[in-house]
Design an enzyme around this catalytic site. Sequence first.
Site, mmCIF file in Angstrom:
data_model
loop_
_atom_site.group_PDB
_atom_site.id
_atom_site.type_symbol
_atom_site.label_atom_id
_atom_site.label_comp_id
_atom_site.label_asym_id
_atom_site.label_seq_id
_atom_site.Cartn_x
_atom_site.Cartn_y
_atom_site.Cartn_z
ATOM 1 N N SER A 197 -3.681 -0.194 -0.911
ATOM 2 C CA SER A 197 -2.332 -0.255 -0.332
ATOM 3 C C SER A 197 -1.407 0.800 -0.945
ATOM 4 O O SER A 197 -1.000 0.702 -2.106
ATOM 5 C CB SER A 197 -1.748 -1.652 -0.543
ATOM 6 N N HIS B 40 -4.515 1.974 2.973
ATOM 7 C CA HIS B 40 -3.779 1.029 3.823
ATOM 8 C C HIS B 40 -2.289 1.360 3.729
ATOM 9 O O HIS B 40 -1.712 1.391 2.643
ATOM 10 C CB HIS B 40 -4.054 -0.397 3.338
ATOM 11 N N ASP C 201 1.459 0.424 4.888
ATOM 12 C CA ASP C 201 2.371 -0.573 5.451
ATOM 13 C C ASP C 201 3.625 0.109 5.969
ATOM 14 O O ASP C 201 4.354 0.739 5.208
ATOM 15 C CB ASP C 201 2.757 -1.589 4.367
ATOM 16 N N MET D 290 7.214 -0.703 7.690
ATOM 17 C CA MET D 290 8.141 -1.830 7.903
ATOM 18 C C MET D 290 9.447 -1.316 8.487
ATOM 19 O O MET D 290 9.973 -0.295 8.034
ATOM 20 C CB MET D 290 8.426 -2.515 6.560
ATOM 21 N N HIS E 10 -0.826 -0.219 9.099
ATOM 22 C CA HIS E 10 -0.433 -1.586 9.441
ATOM 23 C C HIS E 10 1.038 -1.567 9.839
ATOM 24 O O HIS E 10 1.912 -1.419 8.993
ATOM 25 C CB HIS E 10 -0.676 -2.471 8.202
ATOM 26 N N MET F 97 4.270 -3.189 10.731
ATOM 27 C CA MET F 97 5.063 -4.424 10.703
ATOM 28 C C MET F 97 6.387 -4.090 11.358
ATOM 29 O O MET F 97 7.444 -4.067 10.712
ATOM 30 C CB MET F 97 5.243 -4.884 9.258
ATOM 31 N N MET G 48 -3.029 -12.094 7.689
ATOM 32 C CA MET G 48 -2.053 -11.950 6.604
ATOM 33 C C MET G 48 -2.170 -13.167 5.699
ATOM 34 O O MET G 48 -2.049 -14.303 6.157
ATOM 35 C CB MET G 48 -0.615 -11.870 7.159
ATOM 36 N N GLY H 212 5.982 -8.239 4.282
ATOM 37 C CA GLY H 212 7.283 -7.667 3.960
ATOM 38 C C GLY H 212 7.457 -7.276 2.503
ATOM 39 O O GLY H 212 8.244 -6.379 2.205
ATOM 40 N N PHE H 213 6.742 -7.942 1.613
ATOM 41 C CA PHE H 213 6.954 -7.656 0.191
ATOM 42 C C PHE H 213 5.640 -7.676 -0.581
ATOM 43 O O PHE H 213 4.755 -8.473 -0.274
ATOM 44 C CB PHE H 213 7.919 -8.684 -0.421
ATOM 45 N N GLY I 260 3.513 -8.307 -4.139
ATOM 46 C CA GLY I 260 3.619 -9.216 -5.279
ATOM 47 C C GLY I 260 3.890 -10.674 -4.948
ATOM 48 O O GLY I 260 4.466 -11.395 -5.751
ATOM 49 N N ASP J 271 -4.791 -9.254 3.765
ATOM 50 C CA ASP J 271 -3.709 -8.453 3.183
ATOM 51 C C ASP J 271 -2.709 -9.384 2.519
ATOM 52 O O ASP J 271 -2.126 -10.247 3.179
ATOM 53 C CB ASP J 271 -3.043 -7.654 4.318
ATOM 54 N N GLY J 272 -2.544 -9.218 1.216
ATOM 55 C CA GLY J 272 -1.578 -10.014 0.482
ATOM 56 C C GLY J 272 -2.226 -10.853 -0.602
ATOM 57 O O GLY J 272 -3.053 -11.699 -0.323
ATOM 58 N N GLY K 195 -3.704 -4.422 -3.521
ATOM 59 C CA GLY K 195 -2.346 -4.002 -3.887
ATOM 60 C C GLY K 195 -2.056 -4.254 -5.341
ATOM 61 O O GLY K 195 -2.897 -3.980 -6.207
HETATM 62 C C1 DX5 Z 1 2.621 -7.472 2.503
HETATM 63 C C2 DX5 Z 1 2.377 -6.385 1.472
HETATM 64 C C3 DX5 Z 1 1.136 -6.680 0.669
HETATM 65 C C4 DX5 Z 1 0.623 -5.434 -0.003
HETATM 66 C C5 DX5 Z 1 0.514 -5.654 -1.460
HETATM 67 O O1 DX5 Z 1 3.492 -7.033 3.470
HETATM 68 O O2 DX5 Z 1 2.265 -5.182 2.110
HETATM 69 O O3 DX5 Z 1 0.195 -7.176 1.516
HETATM 70 O O4 DX5 Z 1 -0.504 -4.910 0.543
HETATM 71 O O5 DX5 Z 1 -0.461 -6.458 -1.938
HETATM 72 P P1 DX5 Z 1 -0.139 -7.465 -3.156
HETATM 73 O O6 DX5 Z 1 0.151 -8.783 -2.493
HETATM 74 O O7 DX5 Z 1 -1.363 -7.472 -3.987
HETATM 75 O O8 DX5 Z 1 1.050 -6.956 -3.904
HETATM 76 ZN ZN ZN Z 2 -0.482 -4.356 5.083
#
Ligand code: DX5
Ligand code: ZN
Length: 221
Positions: free
Chosen positions: A11, A36, A38, A40, A69, A71, A140, A145-146, A148, A178-179, A200
């Site tokens: 990510s 990957h 993101d 937004m 991805h 969003m 998801m 959106g965030f 961590g 993802d997440g 991530g």
């Molecule tokens: C969701 C984020 C997370 C990102 C970070 O929108 O974009 O999915 O990939 O991954 P983590 O959750 O490990 O910080």
């Molecule tokens: Zn993503």
Amino acid sequence: MPGMPITICASLACADYLHLETDLRALEAAGVEYLHIDVMDGTFVPNLALGTDLIRAVKQATTIPLDVHLMIERPERYLETFAKLGAEILTVHLEASLHLQRTLAAIRQLGMRAGVALNPATPLDGLQYVLDDLDLILVMTVNPGFVGQKLVPSTLRKIREARALVDAHNLAAHIQVDGNVSFTNAKLMAAEGADYLVGGTSSLFMPGITIADAVQKLRQS
Ligand code: DX5
Ligand code: ZN
């Protein structure tokens, strides 16, 4: 799913922005399969991230294929933009595209692989009639959106049901998560049938472990 090959999607939103090139070289050396990205829009999700100029610069700087991805609301407005930027996978949210089948067909028409993402609260039902139009289902595992955040536990069951749906129709579609894909959660997610893992802040980009070691540890887990 024992024996299923795992694909790692690193990510970009979690990389070190002030030393992006260093991180890109480390990810290349570690052999991650995708970057990957993101995107937004501040409307579909309450955050803004990763614009087209940055993506263009990153594409020029790396050989890692891009997994984008979106969003964003009404993603159909930007399909050509991301095709021109060189995305290999383009994923839109089920909740954000009213004419989803048309959107997915257009993504493929533009030469990209088509993904559909589902928020934690969104059931799989909406995929029933687009199964032949997609190459990837993004489950998801946090609310988008965030970075961590903590895993939403019910999404593990959704991974299992997505895998069952794909297998029941003999499809080659991948199941991406993802997440909060931590080393521990990755194991649970893969066991339920996920084969594309987005790494991530929970795994690949953590203090105290190099990207090389983290990639290896994620593959092992
Ligand atoms: C969701 C984020 C997370 C990102 C970070 O929108 O974009 O999915 O990939 O991954 P983590 O959750 O490990 O910080
Ligand atoms: Zn993503």
